[in-house]
Design an enzyme around this catalytic site. Structure first.
Site, PDB file in Angstrom:
ATOM      1  N   HIS A   1       0.836  -1.206   0.000  1.00 19.75           N
ATOM      2  CA  HIS A   1       0.000   0.000   0.000  1.00 19.75           C
ATOM      3  C   HIS A   1       0.873   1.261   0.000  1.00 19.75           C
ATOM      4  O   HIS A   1       0.642   2.192  -0.773  1.00 19.75           O
ATOM      5  CB  HIS A   1      -0.923  -0.028   1.229  1.00 19.75           C
ATOM      6  CG  HIS A   1      -1.740   1.210   1.389  1.00 19.75           C
ATOM      7  ND1 HIS A   1      -3.045   1.308   0.954  1.00 19.75           N
ATOM      8  CD2 HIS A   1      -1.432   2.416   1.923  1.00 19.75           C
ATOM      9  CE1 HIS A   1      -3.499   2.522   1.220  1.00 19.75           C
ATOM     10  NE2 HIS A   1      -2.543   3.217   1.809  1.00 19.75           N
ATOM     11  N   GLU A   2       1.879   1.283   0.857  1.00 17.24           N
ATOM     12  CA  GLU A   2       2.727   2.479   0.962  1.00 17.24           C
ATOM     13  C   GLU A   2       3.554   2.681  -0.310  1.00 17.24           C
ATOM     14  O   GLU A   2       3.731   3.801  -0.783  1.00 17.24           O
ATOM     15  CB  GLU A   2       3.641   2.381   2.196  1.00 17.24           C
ATOM     16  CG  GLU A   2       2.894   2.324   3.533  1.00 17.24           C
ATOM     17  CD  GLU A   2       1.977   3.517   3.770  1.00 17.24           C
ATOM     18  OE1 GLU A   2       2.266   4.620   3.271  1.00 17.24           O
ATOM     19  OE2 GLU A   2       0.933   3.345   4.429  1.00 17.24           O
TER      20      GLU A   2
ATOM     21  N   GLU B   1      -6.263   6.829  -1.174  1.00 15.27           N
ATOM     22  CA  GLU B   1      -6.227   5.634  -0.327  1.00 15.27           C
ATOM     23  C   GLU B   1      -6.807   4.427  -1.056  1.00 15.27           C
ATOM     24  O   GLU B   1      -6.235   3.330  -1.043  1.00 15.27           O
ATOM     25  CB  GLU B   1      -6.999   5.882   0.975  1.00 15.27           C
ATOM     26  CG  GLU B   1      -6.258   6.756   1.972  1.00 15.27           C
ATOM     27  CD  GLU B   1      -4.855   6.261   2.247  1.00 15.27           C
ATOM     28  OE1 GLU B   1      -4.643   5.042   2.311  1.00 15.27           O
ATOM     29  OE2 GLU B   1      -3.947   7.084   2.366  1.00 15.27           O
TER      30      GLU B   1
ATOM     31  N   HIS C   1       1.447   4.351  -3.039  1.00 12.04           N
ATOM     32  CA  HIS C   1       1.378   5.824  -2.955  1.00 12.04           C
ATOM     33  C   HIS C   1       2.574   6.443  -3.668  1.00 12.04           C
ATOM     34  O   HIS C   1       2.441   7.430  -4.394  1.00 12.04           O
ATOM     35  CB  HIS C   1       1.416   6.285  -1.489  1.00 12.04           C
ATOM     36  CG  HIS C   1       0.102   6.200  -0.764  1.00 12.04           C
ATOM     37  ND1 HIS C   1      -1.059   6.753  -1.240  1.00 12.04           N
ATOM     38  CD2 HIS C   1      -0.209   5.652   0.449  1.00 12.04           C
ATOM     39  CE1 HIS C   1      -2.046   6.548  -0.357  1.00 12.04           C
ATOM     40  NE2 HIS C   1      -1.547   5.870   0.670  1.00 12.04           N
TER      41      HIS C   1
HETATM   42 ZN   LIG Z   1      -2.337   5.202   2.408  1.00 13.53          ZN
END
Ligand SMILES: [Zn+2]
Length: 273
Positions: free
Chosen positions: A134-135, A199, A138
């Site tokens: 997830h990170e 997100e 981004h």
């Molecule tokens: Zn996030």
């Protein structure tokens, strides 16, 4: 005069769009990697120099192992989708720091930090892969740079035609906007929240990368449920302040897992750990 300024702003905006390779959507981005990465790398080194970096433990090895597999998976994806060279300027690093905060992040250019406080919630390699995927997502689609651009636009739209925004190099202005966008300064390493759209996007991309790396994407819903359950604990949960784990987010992760597995099968990955 005003008309020309409006045209100038419009031209800057058009020239400042880049395509998100995962979604095909145009995104506003004034900042090139060449402009942002040196600042990110310097801030990352500063962070490591002022925190206890853990080396030589099984936990530190886990962060390295999962990180390298996810990086490899991201490279496979970009190469298979016509984005050869997309990651050329990345200088991946995966560090574990001794800190009870429940937190992890990835700075632009692939600079990752995990805090020891998040490991009990990750529980296993797949759990680490959920958070890291997830990170990384981004960073891969420049969400931070988009946020920097949005904040620059807010600050400078009054000075129409301020084309200096596109200047390369780490100008004082760039560093200032970077620090604001990443919340660096008063609370080093504590990221400001991304928008809900960012997100959701990072969740979807992270699932695909972790699946291609051979980690079970169904772990994502379980991980964020554990994160939610932990929120009543005594440890500060930095990551939950920026990643509200409500039921709809968890349900969305659950519904996307089969597609992530299907995508992984295109890369010959059919079993998941
Ligand atoms: Zn996030």
């Amino acid at each position: 005069m005003k008309k020309y300024l409006t045209i100038a702003v419009f031209a800057v905006l058009v020239l400042s769009c880049s395509t998100n390779p995962f979604t095909g959507k145009q995104t506003l981005n004034f900042h090139s990697n060449a402009e942002i990465f040196p600042t990110a790398f310097a801030e990352y080194d500063k962070f490591l120099n002022t925190h206890e970096v853990i080396k030589g433990t099984e936990a530190a090895a886990t962060i390295q192992r999962v990180g390298k597999r996810l990086t490899k998976a991201a490279e496979l994806w970009f190469n298979a989708n016509g984005y050869q060279g997309y990651l050329d300027d990345y200088k991946w690093e995966y560090n574990l720091v001794a800190d009870d905060a429940v937190n992890a992040w990835c700075m632009p250019g692939g600079k990752i930090v995990f805090y020891t406080g998040i490991l009990p919630i990750c529980q296993n390699d797949a759990g680490v892969a959920v958070v890291m995927g997830h990170e990384i997502a981004h960073a891969l689609v420049n969400h931070g740079a988009q946020r920097m651009s949005a904040s620059a636009l807010q600050q400078y739209v009054g000075l129409a035609g301020n084309v200096a925004l596109g200047a390369s190099g780490s100008s004082a202005q760039t560093i200032n906007i970077f620090n604001q966008a990443y919340g660096i300064g008063s609370q080093v390493g504590v990221m400001l929240p991304f928008s809900r759209n960012h997100e959701t996007e990072a969740d979807a991309i992270g699932l695909r990368i972790m699946a291609i790396a051979g980690y079970d994407p169904t772990e994502a819903a379980r991980l964020w449920e554990r994160m939610s359950a932990n929120s009543g604990g005594s440890q500060p949960s930095e990551i939950l302040s920026t990643h509200p784990s409500n039921q709809s987010r968890i349900a969305n992760l659950r519904s996307l897992a089969p597609a992530a597995k299907a995508e992984a099968s295109k890369y010959g990955v059919t079993s998941f750990e």
